[in-house]
Design a protein around this motif. Structure first.
Motif, PDB file in Angstrom:
ATOM      1  N   UNK A  68       4.909  20.489   5.055  1.00 37.31           N
ATOM      2  CA  UNK A  68       3.749  19.681   4.673  1.00 37.31           C
ATOM      3  C   UNK A  68       4.211  18.678   3.628  1.00 37.31           C
ATOM      4  N   UNK A  69       3.963  17.384   3.877  1.00 34.30           N
ATOM      5  CA  UNK A  69       4.648  16.297   3.175  1.00 34.30           C
ATOM      6  C   UNK A  69       4.026  15.964   1.817  1.00 34.30           C
ATOM      7  N   UNK A  70       3.905  16.916   0.935  1.00 39.06           N
ATOM      8  CA  UNK A  70       3.261  16.719  -0.364  1.00 39.06           C
ATOM      9  C   UNK A  70       4.082  15.817  -1.279  1.00 39.06           C
ATOM     10  N   UNK A  71       3.399  14.895  -1.948  1.00 40.16           N
ATOM     11  CA  UNK A  71       4.035  14.135  -3.023  1.00 40.16           C
ATOM     12  C   UNK A  71       3.908  14.887  -4.344  1.00 40.16           C
ATOM     13  N   UNK A  72       2.741  15.499  -4.542  1.00 41.46           N
ATOM     14  CA  UNK A  72       2.538  16.354  -5.713  1.00 41.46           C
ATOM     15  C   UNK A  72       1.903  17.657  -5.256  1.00 41.46           C
ATOM     16  N   UNK A  95       0.836  -1.194   0.000  1.00 37.38           N
ATOM     17  CA  UNK A  95       0.000   0.000   0.000  1.00 37.38           C
ATOM     18  C   UNK A  95       0.873   1.246   0.000  1.00 37.38           C
ATOM     19  N   UNK A  96       0.352   2.277  -0.633  1.00 37.65           N
ATOM     20  CA  UNK A  96       1.037   3.568  -0.709  1.00 37.65           C
ATOM     21  C   UNK A  96       0.027   4.664  -0.426  1.00 37.65           C
ATOM     22  N   UNK A  97       0.542   5.781   0.066  1.00 36.65           N
ATOM     23  CA  UNK A  97      -0.293   6.957   0.293  1.00 36.65           C
ATOM     24  C   UNK A  97       0.356   8.158  -0.383  1.00 36.65           C
ATOM     25  N   UNK A  98      -0.414   8.889  -1.139  1.00 39.85           N
ATOM     26  CA  UNK A  98       0.053  10.128  -1.761  1.00 39.85           C
ATOM     27  C   UNK A  98      -0.692  11.304  -1.148  1.00 39.85           C
ATOM     28  N   UNK A  99      -0.023  12.429  -1.035  1.00 40.41           N
ATOM     29  CA  UNK A  99      -0.669  13.678  -0.611  1.00 40.41           C
ATOM     30  C   UNK A  99      -0.590  14.686  -1.754  1.00 40.41           C
ATOM     31  N   UNK A 100      -1.740  15.126  -2.203  1.00 35.89           N
ATOM     32  CA  UNK A 100      -1.855  16.152  -3.245  1.00 35.89           C
ATOM     33  C   UNK A 100      -2.198  17.476  -2.564  1.00 35.89           C
ATOM     34  N   UNK A 101      -1.261  18.410  -2.579  1.00 33.93           N
ATOM     35  CA  UNK A 101      -1.492  19.725  -1.987  1.00 33.93           C
ATOM     36  C   UNK A 101      -1.910  20.674  -3.113  1.00 33.93           C
ATOM     37  N   UNK A 102      -3.141  21.135  -3.017  1.00 32.74           N
ATOM     38  CA  UNK A 102      -3.740  21.882  -4.117  1.00 32.74           C
ATOM     39  C   UNK A 102      -4.285  23.222  -3.629  1.00 32.74           C
ATOM     40  N   UNK A 135      -0.952  -2.539  -6.139  1.00 31.85           N
ATOM     41  CA  UNK A 135      -0.701  -1.722  -4.958  1.00 31.85           C
ATOM     42  C   UNK A 135      -1.963  -0.980  -4.545  1.00 31.85           C
ATOM     43  N   UNK A 136      -2.298  -1.086  -3.289  1.00 33.36           N
ATOM     44  CA  UNK A 136      -3.416  -0.317  -2.757  1.00 33.36           C
ATOM     45  C   UNK A 136      -2.958   1.119  -2.550  1.00 33.36           C
ATOM     46  N   UNK A 137      -3.657   2.052  -3.180  1.00 32.51           N
ATOM     47  CA  UNK A 137      -3.234   3.449  -3.169  1.00 32.51           C
ATOM     48  C   UNK A 137      -4.300   4.316  -2.523  1.00 32.51           C
ATOM     49  N   UNK A 138      -3.868   5.159  -1.595  1.00 28.36           N
ATOM     50  CA  UNK A 138      -4.763   6.155  -1.008  1.00 28.36           C
ATOM     51  C   UNK A 138      -4.207   7.531  -1.326  1.00 28.36           C
ATOM     52  N   UNK A 139      -5.058   8.400  -1.849  1.00 28.94           N
ATOM     53  CA  UNK A 139      -4.621   9.756  -2.177  1.00 28.94           C
ATOM     54  C   UNK A 139      -5.350  10.732  -1.258  1.00 28.94           C
ATOM     55  N   UNK A 140      -4.591  11.449  -0.476  1.00 26.21           N
ATOM     56  CA  UNK A 140      -5.163  12.465   0.411  1.00 26.21           C
ATOM     57  C   UNK A 140      -5.034  13.843  -0.240  1.00 26.21           C
ATOM     58  N   UNK A 188      10.119   9.082   0.464  1.00 27.89           N
ATOM     59  CA  UNK A 188       8.978   8.195   0.766  1.00 27.89           C
ATOM     60  C   UNK A 188       8.862   7.007  -0.190  1.00 27.89           C
ATOM     61  N   UNK A 189       9.625   7.034  -1.287  1.00 28.53           N
ATOM     62  CA  UNK A 189       9.537   5.959  -2.268  1.00 28.53           C
ATOM     63  C   UNK A 189       8.240   5.961  -3.063  1.00 28.53           C
ATOM     64  N   UNK A 190       7.706   7.145  -3.307  1.00 31.83           N
ATOM     65  CA  UNK A 190       6.415   7.263  -3.993  1.00 31.83           C
ATOM     66  C   UNK A 190       6.526   7.888  -5.388  1.00 31.83           C
TER      67      UNK A 190
END
Length: 333
Positions: free
Chosen positions: A79-83, A25-32, A57-62, A254-256
């Motif tokens: 703030x730990x944004x991936x994108x 599982x992976x989690x992404x954070x989209x800061x918009x 892969x189970x993916x959750x996008x916050x 984070x390896x994302x």
């Protein structure tokens, strides 16, 4: 018997290992920025199911939303944004300047990392009682304006730039433009921090006669207000180009990175572009735009380079501390 037990335990171990791998599982954070909640909710739902089917892969996008400038500062501050999918280029580039996004970030995805464009339009009360059709109409005596704070909000900055350029792009001088925006903000009773706050002020609190807002937010207001407000397209407005980018420092740690790249790539697919259009952001895919053309009335949209040398110049000239906006706007006590 002992041998059979060993074989069974070995098989069980392999089964558990396979479950762990396929159940990753992976989690992404989209800061918009502020008014994109509904867009990303639908993009996320469509992308997650495809990504899980393809990768196992189970993916959750916050999602995180707020005024674009405020959001950029939050990412810079940890703030730990991936994108980041912010409202304007300088907000994203500020994160590059802080060392968290790689050089040349805006060339890593198609169309200079722009998956859609937008503009600023007017929302007025039902029947348009103040007769607002163009920019000069919004500063007539007795007209109250709602727009977010240009110091914190992408909507606020683009509204300011649209108002300024509506003067200079039709032959007015910079002095004329300054007089116009001075009058405009003199008729603005409150400057919310972001676009969604201004929507609440206008639609729910029923403050103001005209709301300067994103095209997509205007449609959402009409829907939520049940016909109590309507959209007016001015003849001229600004070309808004909200870019998308991976936050390199965070995805590396984070390896994302692969998931983040696939996420942003999805925006450029026909399915992603269709979702974008359905939420009243202007897709860059010509075929998708043509299919939704009825949703996007024609409006002359000028780029920021029509009223500044570059985005960095515009940011400093208009919104820098002590510069044009600060020169005439004093917060109401």
């Amino acid at each position: 018997m002992h041998m059979q037990k060993s074989i069974r335990f070995a098989a069980l171990g392999l089964l558990l290992l396979a479950t762990q791998v396929s159940g990753a599982s992976l989690e992404l954070l989209n800061v918009s920025y502020d008014p994109t909640r509904e867009l990303w909710r639908d993009i996320n739902a469509a992308f997650v199911s495809k990504y899980e089917a393809k990768s196992g892969t189970t993916l959750e996008i916050k999602q995180s939303h707020g005024g674009s400038g405020t959001q950029a500062r939050a990412v810079i501050d940890g703030l730990d944004a991936d994108v980041v999918t912010l409202a304007m280029w300088p907000d994203t580039d500020a994160i590059r300047k802080a060392g968290q996004i790689a050089e040349g970030w805006d060339k890593r995805l198609p169309n200079n990392s722009l998956a859609y464009t937008s503009t600023i339009v007017f929302v007025v009360r039902k029947g348009n009682p103040k007769g607002i059709k163009d920019w000069p109409d919004i500063v007539k005596p007795g007209v109250e304006i709602v727009t977010p704070n240009p110091k914190t909000s992408g909507n606020g900055k683009f509204s300011f730039l649209a108002a300024w350029g509506a003067v200079t792009e039709r032959g007015g001088s910079e002095a004329d433009a300054l007089a116009f925006v001075t009058k405009l903000y003199g008729q603005t009773p409150v400057l919310d921090l972001g676009a969604r706050g201004s929507t609440t002020t206008f639609v729910q609190k029923k403050i103001g006669d005209v709301h300067l807002t994103w095209e997509n937010e205007a449609h959402l207001e009409v829907e939520e207000a049940g016909g109590a407000v309507e959209i007016v397209y001015p003849p001229i407005s600004v070309l808004a180009e909200p870019p998308v980018a991976i936050v390199d420092a965070n995805v590396k740690r984070k390896g994302t990175g692969a998931a983040a790249k696939a996420y942003l790539d999805f925006l450029y697919t026909a399915e992603g572009q269709d979702i974008i259009a359905k939420h009243y952001f202007r897709p860059i895919d010509e075929k998708v735009f043509a299919a939704h053309a009825a949703s996007f009335p024609d409006v002359k949209r000028f780029p920021v380079t029509a009223i500044a040398r570059s985005w960095d110049d515009a940011y400093d000239k208009y919104f820098g501390d002590g510069k044009i906006f600060d020169s005439f706007y004093k917060p109401k006590k």
